[in-house]
Design a protein around this motif. Structure first.
Motif, PDB file in Angstrom:
ATOM      1  N   GLY A   1      -3.536  -4.669   2.892  1.00 62.58           N
ATOM      2  CA  GLY A   1      -3.453  -3.635   1.858  1.00 62.58           C
ATOM      3  C   GLY A   1      -4.774  -2.944   1.603  1.00 62.58           C
ATOM      4  O   GLY A   1      -4.832  -1.721   1.403  1.00 62.58           O
TER       5      GLY A   1
ATOM      6  N   SER B   1       0.839  -1.208   0.000  1.00 59.95           N
ATOM      7  CA  SER B   1       0.000   0.000   0.000  1.00 59.95           C
ATOM      8  C   SER B   1       0.875   1.259   0.000  1.00 59.95           C
ATOM      9  O   SER B   1       0.515   2.267  -0.630  1.00 59.95           O
TER      10      SER B   1
ATOM     11  N   GLY C   1      -0.082  -7.353  -1.798  1.00 52.83           N
ATOM     12  CA  GLY C   1      -0.274  -6.082  -1.123  1.00 52.83           C
ATOM     13  C   GLY C   1      -0.410  -4.914  -2.072  1.00 52.83           C
ATOM     14  O   GLY C   1      -1.065  -3.921  -1.756  1.00 52.83           O
TER      15      GLY C   1
END
Length: 787
Positions: free
Chosen positions: A561, A350, A525
């Motif tokens: 994420g 992220s 992610g």
């Protein structure tokens, strides 16, 4: 490019003025007679978006079957032989997509491995002679020229070939027409540009471009070749529509992933999970058939190249980490480091998405300044990459070779293999050079290597991780074909291996497997894929015992994420301005109806069943709408009042109106035509062709007074919704069926009530546009979040 930028600026200024005018009004000054929702004049929508690296005018695609009289007649007249021919043609095209994608993937791998291999051989020779400066000049110069070739091709000949192409493919399969995205020039530039960019050692992969290449091949096969040199074979007429082209491009995208990772099932699941909006079982079989063909082609060439006929092809340049010989043993206590890898992957993924979004915004500003700035940006990144790749290995200490290793394996001086000698004396190796002075594919093999617990020092892995984080951010977005898969794999495998070193005394899992799990976690992610990634890594590692912990890592990374931001491809879609419809509507969309949206829009423009030519020309010149409801007044219904009613006959497309004007299918008096008159002038193939522009049509003064019967050309079964339906429900229907137009009908049917309330398009259902038109919703939405 400058004209497009002016259009974008004008559109943004217009929207800003609307917002300022709205803010000047007192929100408490509404009277009882005013609607509860404060409204702007209209739904704001911009027909411009960035496709590749080019600002383009975009439209929606017609995935809906246009059931007009000609279509029905053509469908009824098809013999069993023609139906079988159609089915056979679908499978033949699926086979050709797989075959050509496999051949081109092999060509790209051959070229990359040989160009990069001979470049690295020359650099290693200079290093062995202690001519370090000449080695750097040679490496930087070769990388500079290769990047220059890729960037010049993208900037000057095919701007749509820049980037991975996956966001645009995702938008196309969602129903957005992305101009010039699948042309022959784009395909050629994508192939040559990918070879140049990957050979130049830039921090990018060929996986994303291969998905785009597969989609280009599929599109060109379906339409019979490039636009200017199309083959007009009769059997290809079946595919002259957006629906069948969509299926072919889905096959192409799955074939591209399969060609990149030699993962047939993973390719099918990637298309299903990531790029395709619409799916069915028949398409599943054809995509699987295409990927099977790709794997057969790749395997055949790898067997052929084993005999040394392919130069430096070696293991094929295809990412393949065979760890089937490793006995994977893990216990309950190993769940903790595995969960930590998953959490790290979600957080770092992220973060990567967040910073890449910021970098791409800056790059858009630079790219708007012109072609020269695009080239300078690409070449600057190339020089910086060369400096880091060549210079950083000098900063680490040489490490002694393990006494138990064979003399031939440590140190190595070739372009491939572990334990690179680089600047070290005999019997020593440079672990950072092992990862940097090589191709990206070999770097992945080295960092994924098993039974090498002491090969890499944690400081070297830390330098490698930080470097690839920086390069991954600044390289993606330059004007060359680039993929995100490989940079993310390299970053993830670095912190996975570092965690493996830290957990060494407490775990039985090999460091190479920690690297595999780290790569999987960062991809989940950042890209937010689970099932397809799991199968891709399963097919790559060739070890079923890894399945449980890989699944756990992917699920944790995706969940973490999702708490922070959308997937990287969704962020890029939003940044490019492509009107992608998400699978899940916003919660506040259940509080408003499609009738309220219709009130915000300008009044719907309708045409009569038999319409005057002058009115058709006027409507086409003064509007940009692509569909018009066809309404007949004075119709006597079979039941009910005999006074006559207004009937909604159907929907006619702009392209068909332009075709009528071009063919000059006019009537002297207002009447309905016979079936034979229509078939004499039009065929279903004519209606499948994309229409031109109204400016290309010339109509005389006398013809303006004539009439056109629109009944045979109208889609008599358009999708309709009642005005009381919620926007959330309408959006789900619009997306799942793949519509371009949705008609809104009145809740009450009675004499004097017009049969059409309004018409909804893709732009009308986008959350941003609705909130711009109904700003009161934004405030109520914020209030709910606050509580």
């Amino acid at each position: 490019m400058e004209d497009f930028n002016k259009l974008v600026e004008a559109e943004a200024a217009n929207i800003q003025r609307q917002g300022e005018d709205e803010e000047e009004q007192d929100p408490e000054s509404n009277t009882l007679h005013q609607p509860l929702l404060k409204r702007n004049l209209t739904l704001s929508s911009s027909p411009l978006a960035i496709v590749g690296a080019k600002v383009s005018h975009i439209e929606s695609l017609d995935y809906e079957i246009n059931e007009n009289d000609l279509f029905k007649q053509d469908w009824r007249s098809r013999s069993k032989t023609e139906v079988l021919q159609y089915i056979f043609s679908k499978w033949l095209l699926a086979f050709l997509v797989g075959l050509l994608t496999g051949l081109i993937a092999t060509l790209i791998n051959l070229a990359v491995e040989n160009i990069a291999g001979y470049k690295l051989f020359a650099v290693v020779n200079y290093i062995e002679q202690k001519r370090y400066l000449m080695g750097f000049i040679y490496m930087a110069g070769a990388n500079f020229l290769l990047t220059l070739v890729a960037a010049v091709l993208c900037v000057c000949f095919a701007p749509t070939a820049a980037g991975p192409g996956i966001p645009e493919i995702k938008a196309y399969l969602n129903g957005v027409d992305t101009p010039n995205m699948f042309g022959a020039t784009t395909l050629i530039v994508k192939i040559i540009g990918s070879i140049g960019a990957v050979s130049a050692g830039l921090d990018l992969g060929k996986e994303g471009p291969l998905v785009h290449i597969g989609s280009c091949i599929a599109s060109l096969l379906g339409q019979g070749g490039p636009d200017n040199y199309r083959i007009r074979w009769r059997w290809l007429r079946y595919f002259n529509n957006d629906r069948d082209r969509r299926d072919l491009i889905t096959c192409g995208s799955s074939s591209g992933v399969c060609a990149a990772f030699r993962s047939p099932v993973g390719g099918v699941l990637f298309a299903l999970e990531e790029v395709a909006t619409w799916w069915r079982s028949a398409l599943l079989w054809r995509t699987f058939f295409s990927t099977a063909v790709v794997v057969v082609v790749l395997r055949a060439f790898m067997e052929y190249c084993k005999s040394g006929n392919c130069g430096l092809f070696g293991k094929g340049g295809l990412i393949m980490f065979d760890v089937s010989g490793v006995s994977v043993r893990y216990h309950a206590e190993d769940i903790i480091p595995v969960a930590v890898i998953g959490v790290l992957g979600g957080v770092l993924g992220s973060l990567y998405n967040h910073f890449l979004h910021k970098v791409l915004k800056v790059y858009n500003i630079i790219n708007e300044k012109g072609k020269l700035h695009k080239l300078l940006l690409s070449l600057s990144v190339s020089i910086f990459t060369s400096i880091c790749m060549y210079g950083l290995p000098f900063l680490v200490k040489c490490r002694p070779c393990d006494a138990s290793s064979l003399e031939s394996s440590c140190p190595t001086t070739g372009r491939a293999g572990n334990f690179k000698q680089f600047n070290c004396p005999k019997g020593y190796y440079n672990d950072l050079a092992t990862l940097l002075i090589t191709t990206n594919d070999n770097a992945v093999r080295n960092i994924f290597s098993i039974n090498t617990p002491t090969e890499f020092h944690i400081s070297s892995l830390a330098i490698f991780f930080v470097l690839y984080c920086i390069l991954g951010l600044i390289t993606f977005g330059i004007a060359v074909p680039s993929g995100l898969f490989l940079p993310i794999i390299l970053m993830g495998s670095a912190y996975g291996r570092m965690l493996g070193i830290a957990m060494g005394p407490y775990t039985k899992i090999d460091q190479g497997l920690y690297a595999v799990l780290g790569a999987a976690s960062l991809m989940a992610g950042s890209m937010r894929m689970t099932v397809s990634l799991c199968v891709i890594f399963l097919e790559l590692t060739n070890n079923l015992l890894l399945l449980p912990i890989t699944m756990l890592v992917l699920l944790i990374a995706k969940t973490v994420g999702d708490c922070f931001n959308p997937s990287i491809y969704d962020i890029i879609l939003e940044l490019k301005g492509l009107p992608f419809l998400d699978a899940h509507p916003e919660p506040w969309m259940r509080n408003i109806t499609v009738g309220e949206l219709a009130d915000v829009k300008p009044p719907v423009i309708t045409l009569s069943g038999v319409e005057k030519v002058s009115h058709i020309v006027e409507v086409l010149k003064n509007t940009t709408h692509n569909g018009f409801p066809v309404v007949d007044a004075g119709v006597i219904p079979t039941m009910g009042s005999a006074n006559g009613a207004t009937e909604l006959h159907g929907l006619v497309l702009r392209a068909h109106l332009i075709l009528v004007l071009k063919k000059k299918w006019f009537l002297q008096e207002r009447r309905r035509t016979e079936e034979w008159e229509v078939r004499e002038k039009f065929t279903s193939i004519d209606l499948a062709e994309r229409g031109g522009k109204i400016e290309e049509v010339t109509v005389t003064k006398d013809e303006m007074e004539m009439y056109v019967d629109l009944h045979p050309l109208s889609n008599t079964t358009p999708y309709t919704v009642v005005e009381s339906m919620s926007v959330a429900k309408a959006m789900v229907l619009f997306r799942q069926v793949g519509l371009r137009h949705m008609l809104i009908l009145p809740k009450y049917q009675a004499a004097g009530v017009y049969p059409v309330v309004g018409i909804l398009t893709r732009q009308d259902l986008r959350a941003h546009n609705i909130l711009s038109a109904l700003p009161q919703l934004k405030k109520s939405n914020r209030g709910k979040k606050g509580h």
